[in-house]
Write a protein that holds these residues in place. Structure first.
Motif, PDB file in Angstrom:
ATOM      1  N   ILE A   1       0.872  -1.178   0.000  1.00 36.64           N
ATOM      2  CA  ILE A   1       0.000   0.000   0.000  1.00 36.64           C
ATOM      3  C   ILE A   1       0.912   1.232   0.000  1.00 36.64           C
ATOM      4  O   ILE A   1       0.720   2.180  -0.750  1.00 36.64           O
ATOM      5  N   ASP A   2       1.933   1.140   0.858  1.00 35.28           N
ATOM      6  CA  ASP A   2       2.960   2.184   0.938  1.00 35.28           C
ATOM      7  C   ASP A   2       4.219   1.493   1.465  1.00 35.28           C
ATOM      8  O   ASP A   2       4.219   0.273   1.625  1.00 35.28           O
ATOM      9  N   PRO A   3       5.309   2.207   1.769  1.00 32.43           N
ATOM     10  CA  PRO A   3       6.526   1.494   2.202  1.00 32.43           C
ATOM     11  C   PRO A   3       6.342   0.739   3.524  1.00 32.43           C
ATOM     12  O   PRO A   3       7.185  -0.090   3.889  1.00 32.43           O
ATOM     13  N   VAL A   4       5.260   0.996   4.249  1.00 33.32           N
ATOM     14  CA  VAL A   4       5.076   0.391   5.568  1.00 33.32           C
ATOM     15  C   VAL A   4       4.003  -0.701   5.566  1.00 33.32           C
ATOM     16  O   VAL A   4       4.144  -1.713   6.238  1.00 33.32           O
ATOM     17  N   ARG A   5       2.925  -0.488   4.813  1.00 33.73           N
ATOM     18  CA  ARG A   5       1.774  -1.411   4.904  1.00 33.73           C
ATOM     19  C   ARG A   5       1.632  -2.281   3.649  1.00 33.73           C
ATOM     20  O   ARG A   5       1.987  -1.848   2.557  1.00 33.73           O
ATOM     21  N   VAL A   6       1.048  -3.471   3.906  1.00 38.56           N
ATOM     22  CA  VAL A   6       0.807  -4.391   2.789  1.00 38.56           C
ATOM     23  C   VAL A   6      -0.576  -5.027   2.902  1.00 38.56           C
ATOM     24  O   VAL A   6      -1.155  -5.058   3.993  1.00 38.56           O
ATOM     25  N   ILE A   7      -1.070  -5.538   1.787  1.00 37.53           N
ATOM     26  CA  ILE A   7      -2.249  -6.424   1.807  1.00 37.53           C
ATOM     27  C   ILE A   7      -1.701  -7.835   1.663  1.00 37.53           C
ATOM     28  O   ILE A   7      -0.887  -8.110   0.771  1.00 37.53           O
ATOM     29  N   THR A   8      -2.112  -8.718   2.585  1.00 37.90           N
ATOM     30  CA  THR A   8      -1.622 -10.098   2.483  1.00 37.90           C
ATOM     31  C   THR A   8      -2.702 -11.056   2.964  1.00 37.90           C
ATOM     32  O   THR A   8      -3.867 -10.672   3.082  1.00 37.90           O
ATOM     33  N   ASN A   9      -2.353 -12.311   3.217  1.00 36.93           N
ATOM     34  CA  ASN A   9      -3.342 -13.302   3.679  1.00 36.93           C
ATOM     35  C   ASN A   9      -2.692 -14.202   4.723  1.00 36.93           C
ATOM     36  O   ASN A   9      -1.529 -14.019   5.072  1.00 36.93           O
ATOM     37  N   ARG A  10      -3.448 -15.169   5.197  1.00 39.18           N
ATOM     38  CA  ARG A  10      -2.994 -15.963   6.343  1.00 39.18           C
ATOM     39  C   ARG A  10      -2.062 -17.117   5.979  1.00 39.18           C
ATOM     40  O   ARG A  10      -1.685 -17.897   6.846  1.00 39.18           O
ATOM     41  N   SER A  11      -1.717 -17.295   4.727  1.00 41.89           N
ATOM     42  CA  SER A  11      -0.885 -18.446   4.350  1.00 41.89           C
ATOM     43  C   SER A  11       0.471 -18.394   5.055  1.00 41.89           C
ATOM     44  O   SER A  11       1.124 -17.360   5.096  1.00 41.89           O
ATOM     45  N   SER A  12       0.885 -19.572   5.587  1.00 43.44           N
ATOM     46  CA  SER A  12       2.172 -19.635   6.289  1.00 43.44           C
ATOM     47  C   SER A  12       3.302 -20.003   5.333  1.00 43.44           C
ATOM     48  O   SER A  12       4.468 -19.716   5.613  1.00 43.44           O
ATOM     49  N   GLY A  13       2.984 -20.682   4.246  1.00 46.75           N
ATOM     50  CA  GLY A  13       4.014 -21.165   3.320  1.00 46.75           C
ATOM     51  C   GLY A  13       4.521 -22.551   3.677  1.00 46.75           C
ATOM     52  O   GLY A  13       5.312 -23.143   2.936  1.00 46.75           O
ATOM     53  N   LYS A  14       4.033 -23.094   4.812  1.00 41.23           N
ATOM     54  CA  LYS A  14       4.568 -24.403   5.250  1.00 41.23           C
ATOM     55  C   LYS A  14       4.267 -25.517   4.250  1.00 41.23           C
ATOM     56  O   LYS A  14       5.097 -26.386   4.020  1.00 41.23           O
ATOM     57  N   GLN A  15       3.049 -25.500   3.680  1.00 49.08           N
ATOM     58  CA  GLN A  15       2.699 -26.588   2.757  1.00 49.08           C
ATOM     59  C   GLN A  15       3.581 -26.556   1.503  1.00 49.08           C
ATOM     60  O   GLN A  15       4.087 -27.583   1.068  1.00 49.08           O
ATOM     61  N   GLY A  16       3.811 -25.356   0.958  1.00 46.73           N
ATOM     62  CA  GLY A  16       4.654 -25.244  -0.237  1.00 46.73           C
ATOM     63  C   GLY A  16       6.103 -25.638   0.068  1.00 46.73           C
ATOM     64  O   GLY A  16       6.749 -26.338  -0.726  1.00 46.73           O
ATOM     65  N   HIS A  17       6.611 -25.197   1.230  1.00 48.45           N
ATOM     66  CA  HIS A  17       7.980 -25.571   1.601  1.00 48.45           C
ATOM     67  C   HIS A  17       8.089 -27.086   1.768  1.00 48.45           C
ATOM     68  O   HIS A  17       9.099 -27.687   1.383  1.00 48.45           O
ATOM     69  N   ALA A  18       7.029 -27.704   2.324  1.00 50.23           N
ATOM     70  CA  ALA A  18       7.054 -29.171   2.492  1.00 50.23           C
ATOM     71  C   ALA A  18       7.068 -29.870   1.130  1.00 50.23           C
ATOM     72  O   ALA A  18       7.749 -30.875   0.953  1.00 50.23           O
ATOM     73  N   VAL A  19       6.350 -29.325   0.150  1.00 48.80           N
ATOM     74  CA  VAL A  19       6.335 -29.926  -1.195  1.00 48.80           C
ATOM     75  C   VAL A  19       7.738 -29.825  -1.806  1.00 48.80           C
ATOM     76  O   VAL A  19       8.257 -30.790  -2.384  1.00 48.80           O
ATOM     77  N   ALA A  20       8.362 -28.643  -1.641  1.00 49.53           N
ATOM     78  CA  ALA A  20       9.707 -28.438  -2.215  1.00 49.53           C
ATOM     79  C   ALA A  20      10.700 -29.418  -1.585  1.00 49.53           C
ATOM     80  O   ALA A  20      11.493 -30.071  -2.288  1.00 49.53           O
ATOM     81  N   GLU A  21      10.642 -29.532  -0.263  1.00 47.44           N
ATOM     82  CA  GLU A  21      11.571 -30.422   0.438  1.00 47.44           C
ATOM     83  C   GLU A  21      11.341 -31.877   0.023  1.00 47.44           C
ATOM     84  O   GLU A  21      12.298 -32.617  -0.248  1.00 47.44           O
ATOM     85  N   ALA A  22      10.070 -32.279  -0.047  1.00 48.90           N
ATOM     86  CA  ALA A  22       9.752 -33.668  -0.414  1.00 48.90           C
ATOM     87  C   ALA A  22      10.220 -33.961  -1.845  1.00 48.90           C
ATOM     88  O   ALA A  22      10.771 -35.029  -2.117  1.00 48.90           O
TER      89      ALA A  22
END
Ligand code: CTP
Length: 413
Positions: A202-223
């Motif tokens: 939105i600006d240098p301080v704020r963002v729009i994001t969501n609740r995803s942790s990224g754990k599932q994608g990291h687990a797929v990459a590792e596997a």
């Protein structure tokens, strides 16, 4: 996994009922096979009520349209015999196939676990010891009996191991054998995985994001790396990079799109596990906004749809979908709309499933109509289930012959 639970005729047959229930609860498909003598201790109706299949009648009756005496053993991922009486062990060691259980044991190429149970005198008889030694030499796993109360009020060694011990042994053997089967099955393949929730400035301080942790994608990459693939992970998550994985850190949907497009050009597989923000501020402010900003939003590029439009022949595309209602129905339509091969859907409104949980329960839909239900479990197990479906696609196979249940699993993204 498909497990045949063989039950021979000893008083410990009643404990096999608990083994059956626990294996079904752990998400496995259990077919009980009872010897004639076992039926004198516990009725087939008890097992039929708890297991995934009714107890097959016998060697002469077809089972699920297959010839029962070889079909069950061939289809099994594991056969466990609990209790295994002295008589059953002798017939198995001698290579006899005079009932459905011994025929199944001879026909299977799957790991076999036997759980002996008998009186102490029988357990100590050299014939039993030699039969067990023969079976061990052939690779059969033995869960030894414990000492304690035996039938008729006697005490001594020969009492079948407790159901918890047997189930733990079975799950350990299954884990080891599926790891074995998967090792190297993606070797030489290039796999690109996206992970995490993108952040739209939105600006240098704020963002729009969501609740995803990224754990599932990291687990797929590792596997995928563990299975021999050359992996590029494009991640918007702050999680550590999995070892052996080429990791590209990004923040916004636009950065993710650029990194994915570059990596996907020569990829065999692209798994879009990222929760890409669907919209972003049309123009981010260079300076911090004071007061309440008036946000004008615009859609982000649909990275997955772009990949589908430009995909190279044979490339396997996997999408993820987090839904809150009619998960499988909506996902089926999304699979078609996005033009992907596989869509991994989770109903984030279900208990224990969702962005804020460490567990996940997913359904993998295939463009060929296949459907695999992966019950609640760890993200690594979900990752391996997704990669099993990918590996089947790369081999030119289908997602699943029919509705299938896998073993344990993972969480939401
Ligand atoms: N995705 C993407 N680019 C976007 C949005 C989503 O590549 N801009 C990918 C995600 O990584 C995921 C899949 O598309 O693999 C499904 O995302 P989802 O947000 O559920 O799809 P939408 O098309 O936004 O559907 P919905 O109508 O449910 O919002």
């Amino acid at each position: 996994m498909r497990i045949v639970l063989g039950v021979s005729g000893g008083i410990a047959a009643y404990k096999a009922v608990e083994v059956c229930r626990r294996l079904v609860d752990a998400g496995h498909h259990v077919t009980p096979v009872l010897t004639e003598a076992a039926r004198r201790f516990v009725g087939a109706a008890t097992f039929s009520a708890l297991a995934s299949d009714p107890v097959p009648e016998g060697i002469w009756e077809p089972f699920e349209g297959r010839i029962a005496h070889t079909g069950l053993g061939r289809a099994a991922d594991l056969v466990v015999v609990a209790p295994a009486t002295a008589d059953l062990l002798a017939r198995y060691a001698a290579g006899m196939a005079d009932d459905l259980l011994t025929a199944t044991l001879l026909a299977t190429g799957a790991p076999v676990v036997v759980c002996p149970a008998m009186h102490t005198e029988m357990w100590e008889h050299p014939a039993v010891a030699e039969n067990l030694a023969t079976l061990r030499r052939r690779g059969v796993r033995v869960v030894p009996p414990e000492s304690g109360r035996l039938a008729g009020g006697d005490e001594g060694t020969g009492r079948m191991a407790e159901p918890g011990t047997i189930v733990a042994a079975v799950l350990a053997v299954l884990d080891a054998s599926s790891g074995e089967a998967r090792r190297g099955d993606l070797s030489g393949r290039r796999v690109v995985v996206s992970a995490g929730g993108t952040r739209e400035a939105i600006d240098p301080v704020r963002v729009i994001t969501n609740r995803s942790s990224g754990k599932q994608g990291h687990a797929v990459a590792e596997a995928a790396a563990d299975r021999g693939a050359k992996v590029t992970l494009v991640t918007a998550s702050a999680l550590p990079a999995p070892s052996g994985v080429d990791t590209v850190r990004v923040e916004s949907a636009a950065e993710m799109e650029a990194a994915i497009d570059a990596a996907a050009r020569d990829a065999d597989v692209v798994v879009m596990a990222a929760a890409v923000a669907d919209f972003r501020p049309k123009a981010a402010s260079d300076q911090k906004v004071h007061g309440v900003p008036e946000l004008v939003l615009e859609p982000t590029p649909d990275i997955l749809a772009g990949l589908a439009a430009r995909r190279r022949p044979g490339q396997v595309l996997v999408g993820f979908a987090a839904e809150t209602e009619d998960a499988v129905g909506r996902a089926g339509r999304k699979l078609e709309r996005k033009g992907v091969d596989l869509l991994v859907v989770n109903d984030v409104s279900a208990p224990g499933v969702g962005f804020e949980h460490d567990t996940n329960e997913v359904t993998i839909l295939g463009s060929d109509g296949g459907r695999i239900n992966v019950p609640l479990g760890s993200k690594r197990l979900v990752a391996d289930a997704v990669l099993d479906a990918v590996a089947a696609r790369l081999r030119g196979g289908s997602t699943a012959g029919a509705d299938t249940e896998t073993g344990d699993t993972g969480e939401s993204r």
